[in-house]
Design an enzyme around this catalytic site. Structure first.
Site, mmCIF file in Angstrom:
data_model
loop_
_atom_site.group_PDB
_atom_site.id
_atom_site.type_symbol
_atom_site.label_atom_id
_atom_site.label_comp_id
_atom_site.label_asym_id
_atom_site.label_seq_id
_atom_site.Cartn_x
_atom_site.Cartn_y
_atom_site.Cartn_z
ATOM 1 C CG ASP A 244 3.334 1.303 9.464
ATOM 2 O OD1 ASP A 244 2.911 2.139 10.290
ATOM 3 O OD2 ASP A 244 3.584 1.594 8.275
ATOM 4 N NE ARG B 77 -7.242 4.599 5.738
ATOM 5 C CZ ARG B 77 -6.614 5.623 6.262
ATOM 6 N NH1 ARG B 77 -6.854 5.962 7.497
ATOM 7 N NH2 ARG B 77 -5.747 6.307 5.557
ATOM 8 N NE ARG C 71 0.567 10.190 10.260
ATOM 9 C CZ ARG C 71 0.142 9.219 9.453
ATOM 10 N NH1 ARG C 71 -1.028 8.664 9.664
ATOM 11 N NH2 ARG C 71 0.877 8.807 8.452
ATOM 12 C CE LYS D 210 -1.589 1.574 4.111
ATOM 13 N NZ LYS D 210 -1.270 2.960 4.448
ATOM 14 C CG ASN D 211 2.297 2.777 3.524
ATOM 15 O OD1 ASN D 211 1.138 3.102 3.247
ATOM 16 N ND2 ASN D 211 2.700 2.604 4.763
HETATM 17 N N1 EPU Z 1 6.745 14.489 10.928
HETATM 18 C C1 EPU Z 1 6.820 15.822 11.246
HETATM 19 N N2 EPU Z 1 6.719 16.728 10.215
HETATM 20 C C2 EPU Z 1 6.552 16.347 8.923
HETATM 21 C C3 EPU Z 1 6.473 14.981 8.612
HETATM 22 C C4 EPU Z 1 6.587 14.055 9.651
HETATM 23 O O1 EPU Z 1 6.965 16.197 12.392
HETATM 24 O O2 EPU Z 1 6.466 17.221 8.052
HETATM 25 C C5 EPU Z 1 6.847 13.504 12.000
HETATM 26 C C6 EPU Z 1 5.572 12.678 12.171
HETATM 27 O O3 EPU Z 1 4.600 13.333 12.949
HETATM 28 C C7 EPU Z 1 6.096 11.418 12.794
HETATM 29 C C8 EPU Z 1 7.452 11.238 12.135
HETATM 30 O O4 EPU Z 1 7.820 12.539 11.654
HETATM 31 O O5 EPU Z 1 6.267 11.608 14.169
HETATM 32 C C9 EPU Z 1 7.511 10.266 10.989
HETATM 33 O O6 EPU Z 1 6.435 10.498 10.092
HETATM 34 P P1 EPU Z 1 6.507 10.172 8.557
HETATM 35 O O7 EPU Z 1 6.403 11.445 7.817
HETATM 36 O O8 EPU Z 1 7.647 9.281 8.244
HETATM 37 O O9 EPU Z 1 5.146 9.369 8.340
HETATM 38 P P2 EPU Z 1 4.239 9.427 7.065
HETATM 39 O O10 EPU Z 1 5.087 9.625 5.879
HETATM 40 O O11 EPU Z 1 3.100 10.342 7.303
HETATM 41 C C10 EPU Z 1 4.406 6.882 6.467
HETATM 42 C C11 EPU Z 1 3.433 5.748 6.289
HETATM 43 C C12 EPU Z 1 2.879 5.356 7.631
HETATM 44 C C13 EPU Z 1 4.042 4.928 8.530
HETATM 45 C C14 EPU Z 1 5.057 6.079 8.635
HETATM 46 C C15 EPU Z 1 6.295 5.728 9.431
HETATM 47 C C16 EPU Z 1 2.586 6.132 4.062
HETATM 48 C C17 EPU Z 1 1.463 6.521 3.186
HETATM 49 N N3 EPU Z 1 2.376 6.174 5.388
HETATM 50 O O12 EPU Z 1 3.658 7.953 7.042
HETATM 51 O O13 EPU Z 1 2.033 4.244 7.420
HETATM 52 O O14 EPU Z 1 3.571 4.610 9.809
HETATM 53 O O15 EPU Z 1 5.467 6.475 7.315
HETATM 54 O O16 EPU Z 1 6.910 4.627 8.884
HETATM 55 O O17 EPU Z 1 3.646 5.777 3.579
HETATM 56 C C18 EPU Z 1 0.256 2.763 7.898
HETATM 57 O O18 EPU Z 1 0.481 2.217 6.805
HETATM 58 O O19 EPU Z 1 -0.509 2.270 8.766
HETATM 59 C C19 EPU Z 1 0.912 4.030 8.204
HETATM 60 C C20 EPU Z 1 0.494 4.850 9.153
#
Ligand code: EPU
Length: 445
Positions: A321, A413, A134, A34-35
């Protein structure tokens, strides 16, 4: 009004009914990640030519992502259920509205491609969600470093490239961000000059996206390491690509084999993407054999499960995850284990439901202390997010009696035909669809 039927809106409130205690046995095929499919679909916005993606999982988030592309003006054909042929030639709208973003945060992945190709993008700012606040501040700061102006207007992020094109730069993320790295990689691929991303996320999904972008004509090196170099190109073209297997689905079935004292052959997976999980499960007493590069054989070792601490970290360490599923497993291990969550501030919502089932878990800050082994008993419980739902299904599969899991739309999802897959392995699980029909005869009034 005679002859006119009232408008009927139907809301589905699906639940899972699980009767636990059956060891899972058999072979299972893992679907596409998915991701990885989410950013790869967003990347199709970078070119007017057709991009064909295979192995796109048939899950709700991907249906939402497809809808976003279509709303923007792209044509999406699915000659087969898991193949998407996307042509984003006639994109005239550069906006991801709140209605979509609120249901799926990954809609923010449209921001980089739209900004890079059309010089403008408007995406509703996602609010917090069940697992944390987030923010996307790091994405936005990086876009500014690439020369964009970014403002917040009535809840929407509005980004513009003043000269129509982004300009390469050195970007160092303060914190590792997966979708942030993906967004910047896509944006910089069409920018002018060179971009270097430091402290980049190293997840296999980043490598998969870079592979697709390079097939489209991008010049990206280093994806999968903390430093990614991108030489911007003038235009990108069509390509064909197969999405990698879902490592979190793989991990979830590994835990399913262990927690039910069953034995599974997990096929079409990539063990090298999930080494940290394999290592941790082995420490905890799970027997895992790599039969070949895409097949794992998993069962609970004869010595039973042992409590082992875990800390979630960015890839290549233990993924957040898989934290909820691992916590469910630790309720069945002998001894005390600490589960430490360092990525998201609120990702323990499953713990209270596991406690309702009889688990002994104490939460303090970002640490959950799990004392095992406890007998789990079936109970009515509520799923709070995607991975929490998976953990509750796993707990229910090993619990005594019946568990009724509410709000399973979360699991839809990201897990494809999860009920069918578990049933094929001998689980007693069924989906109960309660439809609430609301006669909204507004037109007749
Ligand atoms: N963060 C910030 N600012 C930003 C971006 C991130 O503070 O601009 C923080 C977040 O709040 C968090 C950390 O950095 O504390 C890491 O977040 P990240 O941006 O890596 O998460 P994401 O890209 O929103 C993806 C996956 C998530 C997975 C995380 C961590 C996708 C679509 N989603 O989210 O997947 O948990 O990386 O590996 O790729 C899931 O599949 O259930 C899921 C939540």
């Amino acid at each position: 009004m005679p002859g006119i039927l009232p408008t009927v809106f139907t809301a589905f409130m699906d639940k899972f009914l699980v009767r636990g205690g059956k060891p899972l046995k058999g072979k299972i095929e893992i679907g596409g990640a998915k991701n990885s499919a989410l950013p790869c679909l967003a990347a199709t916005l970078l070119t007017p030519e057709t991009v064909t993606l295979h192995n796109v999982p048939y899950v709700k988030d991907l249906i939402t992502q497809r809808r976003l592309l279509e709303d923007l003006g792209a044509t999406v054909l699915t000659p087969e259920l898991r193949t998407h042929k996307v042509t984003a030639r006639n994109v005239q709208i550069y906006e991801a509205p709140y209605e979509l973003v609120k249901t799926m945060r990954a809609s923010v992945l449209a921001l980089g491609p739209l900004l890079a190709r059309f010089g403008q993008a408007k995406v509703s700012l996602p609010g917090g969600c069940a697992i944390g606040t987030r923010p996307i501040d790091l994405h936005l700061k990086a876009f500014e470093q690439l020369g964009a102006t970014v403002s917040l207007e009535s809840g929407d992020v509005v980004a513009r490239a003043p000269k129509g094109r982004l300009v390469g730069n050195n970007i160092e993320f303060e914190k590792v961000t997966v979708t942030g790295t993906e967004n910047v990689m896509m944006a910089a691929a069409l920018g002018s000059g060179k971009t270097v991303i430091k402290n980049a996320a190293q997840e296999p999904e980043i490598e998969d996206l870079a592979e697709l972008l390079n097939k489209m004509g991008a010049r990206i090196k280093g994806a999968g390491t903390p430093v990614i170099e991108i030489e911007g190109v003038e235009a990108l073209g069509g390509a064909e690509h197969t999405i990698i297997p879902d490592r979190i689905e793989t991990g979830t079935f590994m835990v399913a084999a262990a927690i039910t004292h069953g034995e599974l052959e997990i096929k079409s997976c990539r063990p090298e993407h999930i080494k940290a999980v394999i290592n941790k499960l082995r420490e905890a007493g799970v027997e895992i054999e790599e039969l070949n590069q895409s097949t794992l054989h998993v069962r609970c070792g004869s010595g039973g499960l042992k409590a082992k601490d875990v800390t979630t970290e960015p890839h290549p360490d233990f993924p957040t995850d898989m934290q909820a599923q691992y916590m469910a497993l630790m309720t069945q291990a002998e001894g005390e284990s600490k589960v430490i969550e360092t990525i998201f501030e609120n990702r323990f919502m499953h713990a209270s439901e596991l406690i309702r089932m009889g688990a002994d878990i104490n939460i303090s800050g970002n640490t959950a202390v799990v004392r095992g082994k406890t007998k789990l008993m079936g109970a009515p419980i509520i799923a709070s997010d995607l991975r929490a739902s998976a953990s509750l299904v796993l707990a229910a599969l090993c619990a005594e009696g019946e568990t009724l899991i509410d709000r399973v739309y979360h699991i839809d999802r990201g897990y494809e035909t999860i009920v069918r897959k578990f049933r094929s392995l001998g689980a007693d699980i069924q989906r109960i669809t309660e439809s609430i029909a609301i006669a909204a005869d507004e037109s007749a009034k």
